[in-house]
Design a protein around this motif. Structure first.
Motif, PDB file in Angstrom:
ATOM      1  N   LEU A 186       7.729 -26.724 -38.116  1.00 35.94           N
ATOM      2  CA  LEU A 186       8.701 -27.185 -39.098  1.00 35.94           C
ATOM      3  C   LEU A 186       9.552 -26.032 -39.602  1.00 35.94           C
ATOM      4  CD1 LEU A 186       6.276 -29.520 -40.972  1.00 35.94           C
ATOM      5  CD2 LEU A 186       8.212 -30.211 -39.572  1.00 35.94           C
ATOM      6  N   LEU A 190      13.616 -25.876 -39.372  1.00 34.45           N
ATOM      7  CA  LEU A 190      14.471 -25.699 -40.545  1.00 34.45           C
ATOM      8  C   LEU A 190      15.368 -24.484 -40.435  1.00 34.45           C
ATOM      9  CD1 LEU A 190      12.174 -26.508 -43.572  1.00 34.45           C
ATOM     10  CD2 LEU A 190      14.354 -27.557 -43.025  1.00 34.45           C
ATOM     11  N   PHE A 206      15.311 -35.877 -36.328  1.00 35.24           N
ATOM     12  CA  PHE A 206      14.756 -35.122 -37.451  1.00 35.24           C
ATOM     13  C   PHE A 206      15.863 -34.667 -38.397  1.00 35.24           C
ATOM     14  CE2 PHE A 206      14.051 -30.867 -39.117  1.00 35.24           C
ATOM     15  CZ  PHE A 206      12.964 -31.095 -39.946  1.00 35.24           C
ATOM     16  N   ASP A 211      18.900 -34.787 -43.232  1.00 35.24           N
ATOM     17  CA  ASP A 211      20.208 -34.699 -43.895  1.00 35.24           C
ATOM     18  C   ASP A 211      20.409 -35.851 -44.871  1.00 35.24           C
ATOM     19  OD1 ASP A 211      21.011 -32.418 -42.755  1.00 35.24           O
ATOM     20  OD2 ASP A 211      22.714 -33.240 -41.650  1.00 35.24           O
ATOM     21  N   ARG A 212      20.066 -37.043 -44.402  1.00 40.74           N
ATOM     22  CA  ARG A 212      20.304 -38.201 -45.255  1.00 40.74           C
ATOM     23  C   ARG A 212      19.404 -38.187 -46.480  1.00 40.74           C
ATOM     24  NH1 ARG A 212      21.447 -43.894 -43.100  1.00 40.74           N
ATOM     25  NH2 ARG A 212      21.735 -43.984 -45.336  1.00 40.74           N
ATOM     26  N   VAL A 213      18.209 -37.666 -46.320  1.00 40.70           N
ATOM     27  CA  VAL A 213      17.277 -37.699 -47.445  1.00 40.70           C
ATOM     28  C   VAL A 213      17.595 -36.600 -48.448  1.00 40.70           C
ATOM     29  CG1 VAL A 213      14.874 -37.437 -48.134  1.00 40.70           C
ATOM     30  CG2 VAL A 213      15.451 -38.773 -46.107  1.00 40.70           C
ATOM     31  N   LEU A 214      17.763 -35.415 -47.949  1.00 45.45           N
ATOM     32  CA  LEU A 214      17.867 -34.274 -48.858  1.00 45.45           C
ATOM     33  C   LEU A 214      19.303 -33.800 -49.071  1.00 45.45           C
ATOM     34  CD1 LEU A 214      14.794 -32.280 -47.581  1.00 45.45           C
ATOM     35  CD2 LEU A 214      15.032 -33.285 -49.838  1.00 45.45           C
ATOM     36  N   GLY A 215      20.191 -34.210 -48.215  1.00 46.10           N
ATOM     37  CA  GLY A 215      21.562 -33.704 -48.310  1.00 46.10           C
ATOM     38  C   GLY A 215      21.679 -32.401 -47.554  1.00 46.10           C
ATOM     39  N   ILE A 222      17.793 -24.308 -48.216  1.00 46.53           N
ATOM     40  CA  ILE A 222      16.403 -24.123 -47.826  1.00 46.53           C
ATOM     41  C   ILE A 222      16.321 -23.254 -46.580  1.00 46.53           C
ATOM     42  CG2 ILE A 222      14.404 -25.337 -46.867  1.00 46.53           C
ATOM     43  CD1 ILE A 222      14.997 -27.609 -48.760  1.00 46.53           C
ATOM     44  N   PHE A 226      14.397 -19.743 -45.978  1.00 48.20           N
ATOM     45  CA  PHE A 226      13.314 -19.576 -45.016  1.00 48.20           C
ATOM     46  C   PHE A 226      13.649 -18.531 -43.951  1.00 48.20           C
ATOM     47  CE2 PHE A 226      11.607 -23.877 -46.336  1.00 48.20           C
ATOM     48  CZ  PHE A 226      10.510 -23.323 -46.969  1.00 48.20           C
TER      49      PHE A 226
ATOM     50  N   LEU B  84      11.298 -44.250 -46.978  1.00 44.08           N
ATOM     51  CA  LEU B  84      12.295 -44.087 -45.922  1.00 44.08           C
ATOM     52  C   LEU B  84      12.482 -45.368 -45.133  1.00 44.08           C
ATOM     53  CD1 LEU B  84      11.471 -40.545 -44.518  1.00 44.08           C
ATOM     54  CD2 LEU B  84      13.399 -41.209 -45.957  1.00 44.08           C
ATOM     55  N   LEU B  88      16.238 -46.393 -45.249  1.00 48.54           N
ATOM     56  CA  LEU B  88      17.074 -46.045 -44.104  1.00 48.54           C
ATOM     57  C   LEU B  88      17.131 -47.162 -43.069  1.00 48.54           C
ATOM     58  CD1 LEU B  88      16.017 -42.331 -43.605  1.00 48.54           C
ATOM     59  CD2 LEU B  88      18.011 -43.215 -44.781  1.00 48.54           C
ATOM     60  N   LEU B  90      15.446 -47.603 -40.519  1.00 47.19           N
ATOM     61  CA  LEU B  90      15.482 -46.993 -39.197  1.00 47.19           C
ATOM     62  C   LEU B  90      14.706 -47.854 -38.211  1.00 47.19           C
ATOM     63  CD1 LEU B  90      14.851 -43.223 -39.912  1.00 47.19           C
ATOM     64  CD2 LEU B  90      16.952 -44.295 -39.122  1.00 47.19           C
ATOM     65  N   ALA B  94      11.923 -43.992 -36.544  1.00 46.24           N
ATOM     66  CA  ALA B  94      11.929 -42.836 -35.655  1.00 46.24           C
ATOM     67  C   ALA B  94      11.843 -41.525 -36.429  1.00 46.24           C
ATOM     68  CB  ALA B  94      13.220 -42.850 -34.818  1.00 46.24           C
ATOM     69  N   LEU B  96       9.912 -40.395 -38.468  1.00 49.46           N
ATOM     70  CA  LEU B  96       9.495 -40.386 -39.870  1.00 49.46           C
ATOM     71  C   LEU B  96       8.301 -39.478 -40.110  1.00 49.46           C
ATOM     72  CD1 LEU B  96       9.944 -43.952 -41.283  1.00 49.46           C
ATOM     73  CD2 LEU B  96      11.416 -41.953 -41.407  1.00 49.46           C
ATOM     74  N   VAL B  98       7.545 -36.712 -38.638  1.00 51.47           N
ATOM     75  CA  VAL B  98       7.991 -35.324 -38.731  1.00 51.47           C
ATOM     76  C   VAL B  98       8.688 -35.081 -40.060  1.00 51.47           C
ATOM     77  CG1 VAL B  98       9.295 -33.510 -37.597  1.00 51.47           C
ATOM     78  CG2 VAL B  98       8.346 -35.380 -36.244  1.00 51.47           C
ATOM     79  N   VAL B  99       9.538 -36.031 -40.442  1.00 54.09           N
ATOM     80  CA  VAL B  99      10.275 -35.852 -41.684  1.00 54.09           C
ATOM     81  C   VAL B  99       9.308 -35.782 -42.863  1.00 54.09           C
ATOM     82  CG1 VAL B  99      11.913 -36.878 -43.267  1.00 54.09           C
ATOM     83  CG2 VAL B  99      12.353 -36.901 -40.826  1.00 54.09           C
ATOM     84  N   ARG B 101       6.288 -34.815 -42.855  1.00 55.10           N
ATOM     85  CA  ARG B 101       5.587 -33.530 -42.871  1.00 55.10           C
ATOM     86  C   ARG B 101       6.531 -32.407 -43.315  1.00 55.10           C
ATOM     87  NH1 ARG B 101       3.830 -33.059 -37.396  1.00 55.10           N
ATOM     88  NH2 ARG B 101       4.104 -35.292 -37.162  1.00 55.10           N
ATOM     89  N   MET B 102       7.771 -32.502 -42.859  1.00 56.35           N
ATOM     90  CA  MET B 102       8.745 -31.504 -43.287  1.00 56.35           C
ATOM     91  C   MET B 102       8.899 -31.541 -44.801  1.00 56.35           C
ATOM     92  SD  MET B 102      12.765 -31.556 -43.223  1.00 56.35           S
ATOM     93  CE  MET B 102      12.538 -32.676 -44.562  1.00 56.35           C
ATOM     94  N   PHE B 103       8.858 -32.752 -45.310  1.00 60.43           N
ATOM     95  CA  PHE B 103       9.022 -32.937 -46.736  1.00 60.43           C
ATOM     96  C   PHE B 103       7.919 -32.186 -47.483  1.00 60.43           C
ATOM     97  CE2 PHE B 103      10.166 -35.420 -50.390  1.00 60.43           C
ATOM     98  CZ  PHE B 103      11.503 -35.632 -50.144  1.00 60.43           C
ATOM     99  N   PHE B 105       6.365 -29.765 -46.472  1.00 59.54           N
ATOM    100  CA  PHE B 105       6.587 -28.356 -46.223  1.00 59.54           C
ATOM    101  C   PHE B 105       7.661 -27.799 -47.155  1.00 59.54           C
ATOM    102  CE2 PHE B 105       8.673 -25.028 -43.741  1.00 59.54           C
ATOM    103  CZ  PHE B 105       7.582 -24.254 -43.410  1.00 59.54           C
ATOM    104  N   VAL B 106       8.773 -28.525 -47.224  1.00 64.33           N
ATOM    105  CA  VAL B 106       9.855 -28.108 -48.109  1.00 64.33           C
ATOM    106  C   VAL B 106       9.356 -28.107 -49.553  1.00 64.33           C
ATOM    107  CG1 VAL B 106      12.059 -28.854 -49.068  1.00 64.33           C
ATOM    108  CG2 VAL B 106      11.710 -28.833 -46.597  1.00 64.33           C
ATOM    109  N   GLY B 161      22.756 -36.710 -51.168  1.00 65.60           N
ATOM    110  CA  GLY B 161      21.612 -37.173 -50.378  1.00 65.60           C
ATOM    111  C   GLY B 161      20.857 -38.263 -51.102  1.00 65.60           C
ATOM    112  N   LEU B 162      20.015 -38.932 -50.326  1.00 65.42           N
ATOM    113  CA  LEU B 162      19.300 -40.090 -50.857  1.00 65.42           C
ATOM    114  C   LEU B 162      18.431 -39.746 -52.048  1.00 65.42           C
ATOM    115  CD1 LEU B 162      17.965 -42.131 -47.836  1.00 65.42           C
ATOM    116  CD2 LEU B 162      19.361 -42.925 -49.720  1.00 65.42           C
ATOM    117  N   VAL B 163      17.761 -38.608 -51.960  1.00 62.50           N
ATOM    118  CA  VAL B 163      16.838 -38.235 -53.022  1.00 62.50           C
ATOM    119  C   VAL B 163      17.594 -38.127 -54.340  1.00 62.50           C
ATOM    120  CG1 VAL B 163      15.446 -36.350 -53.913  1.00 62.50           C
ATOM    121  CG2 VAL B 163      15.090 -37.141 -51.586  1.00 62.50           C
TER     122      VAL B 163
END
Lengths: 397, 319
Positions: A186, A190, A206, A211-215, A222, A226, B84, B88, B90, B94, B96, B98-99, B101-103, B105-106, B161-163
């Protein structure tokens, strides 16, 4: 409440033989006070330089150890303070309050390729959130600071009070997580430059979702952070594994503090069960806020039943003209005697529940000390010493 | 005080070890027994909530544990995934995994990201009116402010963004005292009292969530009134011990010791309780409802203790 000599000496042995004692356990059981008392007893009875490294102590305890002024630096508890509290330690007691921010900065400065990069990282707002506010960073930074202190070699013994993690286990996993962080796929996703993202077909969904979630602006912020942070990778990963090795070293011992309440005991057990898998050494458990042992005696429970049943008759006898309570209303005395009996039954129930928990917790684990609930929390050096006397073999405990 | 249960979302917090989970479980059970559809959610998944109902381990997908009462445990990854797939739309969700988990992580770097997914799920249950009341067995006092202030923190960091779009309606729910409240659990001991008072101040200064009340848990019974206490002290007379030991065949000293232990502990705690009352009112800038739950002299914890806590809370609400 006297402890067996075998149990008592194991605490002394532990503090004498180990260089690092990590005090851990569930929240709210009095870890910080116990850590302070262990270090204080070690400095009083065994000499040498003893440091207690603590995280977020209660204000009054911090004052008791002279920690109120300077976080991130070890300070000696002055001998006069011991003299005022009526003690004459053979060694020196030092105390340090962990400063997450300072420790992170030091770590970045050490591992960054150059001063400029270090400064850019330190100035980044996301970094400031990691180092200042973000809670889990406490876990890693506590072990990191411990490693630093140990390798400087200024102390014979370092007692560490672990941070109030959501879960005691988090503390153990911190170095491993730090290493995983840098090797993560990850992190690579990023930190890929924006243009090559469009080329990477596999990762496209991905980026689309991210992009859609966080902008995308936030994602870029970020990524920038990183990318900078990655320059620390080699140093951090190497360091994390050294830290892990130090925790697993024979010179390091874990002491688990718990009360005998159901929930803390369950958490303490889960924590202890994890130690062998990580090849960490369990020194034993310190039980805090324990009820006196006489409360579990069946003989006394029988007397309490009898007292409840015969309270009025006994009151009559006590209150007759020639009795010791002549002149007192018998009905009132009877009620008081009944309360005394009921109260014993109530506390005995709790004491027995605790005894059961104790048996479970202590199966295969030495109980290093068992401390009664003291009337007051620790808020001066005399209080730390008082608690220490309950912990130390041959003390009041 | 009765309006406590009129709120839709209650965050139960407090210092570690004071009995947050027991109180959350009791509160939810009481609401359910008064005919409300209640959801209780354990945020720090340690499994204690399930034990309070003697139910199988709770999951993200809620399960019924009593009439009118459902329980779940928070899982930020599952929560994000649910969100999501709703937002979304979706196909086959698709990427999701990974996203999600990325979330996670972020979330290690950005404040409020993990928190907003947690708080978001709870607010969503309220907005969709799936339940009459959502009781949250929330994180401990050290973390709750960060969690409740997450929507504001995200507003500052994320521009689009959505959040970001989601923080508006969440703030509306969180900031409305008719809908949302925080309940701090304390015990009458020094450290929990200090932490509670500090938290009252921080909630007020750093979040928009209203303080619904303070629960004082594990209050010891008062053995004696003033006159009885005088009699109790007179029992220390050696002549009394003789009579009692003759009648009971010994043991009176230990029985009196146990009573003294209780009287002494209760007295020390009464001081902390007084400090709590004063400190909370001062930090809150006005009176705060206090609910007292007695120490339970029970063999073990489970449905029986949860029922007793519910009964004690219920009595407090009536008073």
């Amino acid at each position: 409440m006297k402890q067996g000599a075998g149990q008592a000496s194991s605490l002394e042995e532990l503090l004498a033989a180990k260089e690092i004692v990590v005090v851990c356990g569930p929240g709210g059981v009095g870890k910080t006070s116990i850590a302070a008392a262990l270090a204080t007893m070690a400095s009083c009875h065994m000499g040498g330089r003893v440091l207690v490294l603590t995280v977020d102590p209660a204000r009054r305890l911090a004052q008791a150890l002279g920690l109120s002024s300077a976080p991130g630096r070890a300070q000696r508890v002055p001998p006069e303070a011991f003299a005022d509290a009526g003690a004459n330690p053979r060694g020196e007691l030092w105390a340090e309050m962990l400063s997450t921010k300072q420790s992170w900065d030091r770590l970045v400065l050490r591992h960054a390729p150059d001063q400029h990069t270090a400064q850019r990282i330190i100035d980044n707002p996301l970094y400031q959130n990691i180092s200042g506010r973000f809670v889990q960073s406490h876990d890693y930074i506590a072990v990191e600071r411990l490693y630093e202190l140990h390798s400087e070699g200024n102390y014979d013994l370092v007692v560490v009070d672990t941070p109030p993690t959501r879960n005691a286990v988090d503390f153990l996993l911190a170095p491993q997580r730090m290493a995983e962080f840098f090797s993560s796929r990850l992190l690579r996703l990023l930190t890929v430059p924006y243009r090559s993202r469009l080329v990477d077909v596999a990762a496209r969904p991905f980026y689309y979702v991210a992009d859609r979630v966080l902008g995308s602006q936030f994602l870029e912020d970020i990524a920038e952070f990183f990318i900078l942070f990655q320059t620390l990778s080699d140093g951090f990963v190497a360091r994390a594994s050294e830290v892990e090795r130090l925790l697993a070293d024979r010179r390091t011992s874990f002491v688990v503090v718990s009360t005998l309440e159901t929930v803390p005991v369950r958490e303490a057990e889960a924590f202890m069960a994890m130690l062998p898998a990580k090849r960490l050494h369990l020194g034993g458990v310190v039980l805090n806020k324990v009820l006196p042992a006489y409360l579990t005696e069946q003989r006394l429970a029988d007397r309490a039943e009898l007292l409840c049943a015969s309270a009025d008759a006994l009151a009559e006898e006590l209150c007759r003209p020639s009795g010791p309570l002549a002149g007192q209303p018998a009905e009132l005395v009877g009620r008081v005697l009944g309360e005394v009996g009921t109260n014993f039954n109530n506390i005995a129930l709790v004491a027995r529940r605790e005894a059961g928990q104790r048996t479970e917790l202590a199966s295969g684990t030495p109980v290093l000390a068992s401390v009664p609930e003291l009337d007051d929390d620790v808020h001066d050096l005399a209080g730390v010493l008082h608690l220490g006397h309950h912990i130390w073999p041959g003390g009041e405990g | 005080m009765a309006d406590l249960l009129d709120r839709k979302l209650l965050f139960v917090t407090g210092k570690g070890g004071v009995g947050k989970t027991t109180i959350s479980a009791g509160l939810a059970l009481m609401a359910a027994s008064r005919g409300k559809r209640a959801l209780v959610c354990e945020v720090d998944a340690k499994g204690d909530l399930a034990a309070s109902f003697e139910a199988p381990p709770t999951r993200f997908q809620e399960s019924q544990v009593a009439p009118n009462l459902w329980a779940m445990s928070m899982d930020s990854e599952a929560s994000l995934r649910q969100y999501l797939s709703l937002q979304l739309r979706l196909p086959r969700a698709a990427g999701l995994g990974v996203v999600a988990r990325m979330f996670d992580f972020v979330a290690s770097a950005a404040p409020g990201v993990r928190e907003i997914v947690t708080v978001g799920k709870l607010c969503w249950e309220v907005r969709e009116r799936h339940y009459d009341i959502v009781v949250v067995d929330a994180v401990a006092s050290g973390h709750i402010v960060g969690q409740l202030a997450a929507p504001q923190a995200i507003n500052g960091l994320v521009q689009v963004g959505l959040v970001r779009q989601q923080t508006g309606w969440m703030l509306d729910i969180l900031s409305d005292p008719a809908q949302t409240g925080a309940l701090i659990v304390s015990t009458p001991e020094e450290m929990p009292v200090t932490e509670t008072i500090e938290l009252v101040g921080r909630l007020r200064a750093e979040t928009t969530v209203d303080l619904a009340g303070v629960v004082v848990n594990r209050v010891l019974p008062e053995l004696f009134g003033t006159r009885e206490e005088q009699v109790f002290e007179a029992l220390a007379d050696p002549g009394v011990a003789d009579v009692l030991d003759r009648g009971l065949e010994g043991g009176s000293a230990a029985l009196l010791d146990a009573a003294r232990l209780m009287v002494r502990t209760r007295r020390a705690r009464a001081e902390h309780m007084e400090h709590l009352r004063r400190g909370v009112a001062e930090a809150a800038g006005g009176p705060v409802p206090m609910l007292y739950v007695p120490y339970l002299f029970l063999r073990s914890y489970g449905m029986r203790s949860t029922r007793q806590v519910a009964a004690a809370l219920s009595a407090e609400l009536e008073s």
